[in-house]
Design a protein around this motif. Structure first.
Motif, PDB file in Angstrom:
ATOM      1  N   THR A 157       0.636  -0.905  -0.263  1.00 26.35           N
ATOM      2  CA  THR A 157      -0.072  -0.051  -0.096  1.00 26.35           C
ATOM      3  C   THR A 157       0.885   1.047  -0.181  1.00 26.35           C
ATOM      4  O   THR A 157       2.081   1.024   0.270  1.00 26.35           O
ATOM      5  CB  THR A 157      -0.993  -0.145   1.444  1.00 26.35           C
ATOM      6  OG1 THR A 157      -0.272   0.083   1.933  1.00 26.35           O
ATOM      7  CG2 THR A 157      -1.681  -1.355   1.250  1.00 26.35           C
ATOM      8  N   PRO A 158      -0.008   2.367  -0.159  1.00 25.08           N
ATOM      9  CA  PRO A 158       0.655   3.544  -0.035  1.00 25.08           C
ATOM     10  C   PRO A 158       1.448   4.377   2.053  1.00 25.08           C
ATOM     11  O   PRO A 158       0.169   3.657   1.911  1.00 25.08           O
ATOM     12  CB  PRO A 158       0.792   4.964  -0.803  1.00 25.08           C
ATOM     13  CG  PRO A 158      -0.557   3.427  -2.214  1.00 25.08           C
ATOM     14  CD  PRO A 158      -1.306   2.364  -1.418  1.00 25.08           C
ATOM     15  N   ALA A 159       2.153   4.325   1.537  1.00 23.53           N
ATOM     16  CA  ALA A 159       1.964   4.953   2.929  1.00 23.53           C
ATOM     17  C   ALA A 159       3.203   6.446   2.852  1.00 23.53           C
ATOM     18  O   ALA A 159       3.193   6.725   2.289  1.00 23.53           O
ATOM     19  CB  ALA A 159       3.632   3.790   3.946  1.00 23.53           C
ATOM     20  N   ASP A 160       3.391   6.451   4.428  1.00 20.94           N
ATOM     21  CA  ASP A 160       3.721   8.042   4.546  1.00 20.94           C
ATOM     22  C   ASP A 160       5.813   7.389   5.382  1.00 20.94           C
ATOM     23  O   ASP A 160       5.176   5.963   5.657  1.00 20.94           O
ATOM     24  CB  ASP A 160       3.215   8.680   5.533  1.00 20.94           C
ATOM     25  CG  ASP A 160       2.677   8.277   6.749  1.00 20.94           C
ATOM     26  OD1 ASP A 160       3.286   6.963   7.011  1.00 20.94           O
ATOM     27  OD2 ASP A 160       1.930   8.364   7.023  1.00 20.94           O
ATOM     28  N   ALA A 161       6.490   7.703   6.371  1.00 19.79           N
ATOM     29  CA  ALA A 161       6.459   7.575   6.497  1.00 19.79           C
ATOM     30  C   ALA A 161       7.225   6.203   7.923  1.00 19.79           C
ATOM     31  O   ALA A 161       7.387   5.941   8.636  1.00 19.79           O
ATOM     32  CB  ALA A 161       7.865   8.510   7.335  1.00 19.79           C
ATOM     33  N   ASP A 162       4.678   6.454   8.214  1.00 20.57           N
ATOM     34  CA  ASP A 162       5.103   6.003   9.635  1.00 20.57           C
ATOM     35  C   ASP A 162       4.581   4.471   9.619  1.00 20.57           C
ATOM     36  O   ASP A 162       4.069   3.944   9.925  1.00 20.57           O
ATOM     37  CB  ASP A 162       4.684   6.090  10.422  1.00 20.57           C
ATOM     38  CG  ASP A 162       5.041   7.473  11.082  1.00 20.57           C
ATOM     39  OD1 ASP A 162       6.201   7.389  11.835  1.00 20.57           O
ATOM     40  OD2 ASP A 162       4.337   8.954  11.096  1.00 20.57           O
TER      41      ASP A 162
END
Length: 355
Positions: free
Chosen positions: A48-53
């Protein structure tokens, strides 16, 4: 998920080729490499797309980028298996299938567009039950064409199956998500219709109309994504496409999609004027939509009323037979009357001899 299998030589039983199973834009659904448990442990994972967390709730990555600009982003690979797994990571050009599903180029095909703009690691090892966040970049070339460019990022695993004849099978299963990049500049949505073909099917019941199947190509001639919807009108009837229950037809720039619509209750009148109208919707990154001016193309469908003609022919033959019978009867009667008159005339001319 699409699976491909390639079989190696039975003599060597060596894996010779790989195929792929791809499921994109379904990040919430973990993939499963359910191969022969005797040869390959079950592997389940999601991408999945994500951010740094970690996963951030996006189903796809979409960017609006200036030519020459670089975007930094993340994606997450979650290993739901009971064993540590090493995934192969791939970025490639994307496309939509006829069924409306997003897919990426097969491993043996080379990307030429935004699939080449994405920089990711080649492999990733994720412990059992863990999620790894992977940074990646999208670098748009200085001379990139304005508009939408589609690609996908996948994580794949290779497994081995044994066939009944003892040969070994190699299967590459992939799952990933869509990466859509809109390059800023002049946005010119456009669409066209071509190649209208018609096929009329008569009803077996001459008292009922038949149906007209209309097939045509819709082309995305602009540089943005389009949703192809519209209507087909023939014989006083009108149907919308895609029909209820059919997949939405999203077209990337340059895509050509063949669409089929069936118009029912069309009477066979030898020639049936047919009109195809395309009301394309322009898709934007913020979720808003805009409609193009309708594109209208016309064609003529041949619809010969064969059942009705056969009935008329039968009626005509019956009338002809009756008429011919009457004519023959009249001629026979006239002949009999003529013979009677001739016999009478001959009898009148015969001299009467008296004793």
């Amino acid at each position: 998920m699409l699976h491909h299998l390639r079989r190696s030589s039975a003599a060597t039983r060596v894996l010779a080729a790989l195929a792929a199973a791809v499921a994109l834009a379904l990040p919430a659904t973990p993939a499963l490499a359910a191969d022969d448990p005797s040869t390959t442990p079950e592997v389940r994972w999601s991408v999945t797309p994500a951010d740094a967390d970690g996963p951030d709730g996006r189903r796809a990555a979409e960017f609006e980028v200036d030519p020459g600009e670089t975007i930094d982003d993340f994606f997450a690979v979650r290993n739901i298996s009971e064993n540590e797994v090493t995934f192969s990571l791939t970025a490639a050009d994307g496309f939509y299938t006829r069924t409306g599903r997003f897919d990426i180029l097969a491993a043996d095909k080379e990307s030429t567009d935004s699939g080449t703009w994405i920089a990711i690691p080649g492999t990733l090892t994720v412990p059992a039950g863990q999620t790894a966040v992977v940074p990646y970049t999208v670098t748009v070339p200085e001379r990139a064409e304005p508009g939408d460019h589609a690609a996908g990022i996948t994580a794949s695993v290779l497994s081995v199956q044994s066939a009944e004849d003892g040969t070994s099978l190699g299967v590459e299963s992939r799952i990933g998500f869509r990466v859509l990049t809109r390059v800023t500049g002049e946005i010119t949505p456009a669409a066209s219709i071509a190649g209208i073909a018609t096929n009329y099917t008569t009803s077996w019941n001459p008292l009922k109309p038949g149906e007209l199947t209309v097939t045509f190509d819709v082309s995305n001639d602009g540089n943005t994504r389009l949703l192809a919807t519209g209507t087909v009108e023939a014989g006083g009837q009108e149907v919308a496409y895609p029909a209820e229950g059919e997949s939405q037809q999203e077209l990337l720039p340059g895509d050509v999609r063949t669409i089929t619509a069936v118009v029912r209750d069309v009477w066979p009148l030898f020639v049936v004027p047919t009109t195809v109208t395309l009301d394309a919707t322009v898709l934007t990154l913020d979720g808003s939509t805009d409609s193009l001016a309708p594109v209208v193309e016309s064609a003529v469908a041949w619809a010969v009323p064969w059942p009705q003609l056969l009935i008329l022919l039968g009626i005509a033959l019956i009338i002809l037979a009756i008429s011919w019978g009457r004519i023959r009867s009249r001629r026979k009667l006239d002949s009999l009357l003529a013979e009677a008159r001739e016999e009478g005339r001959k009898a009148a001319e015969t001299p009467v001899t008296t004793a």
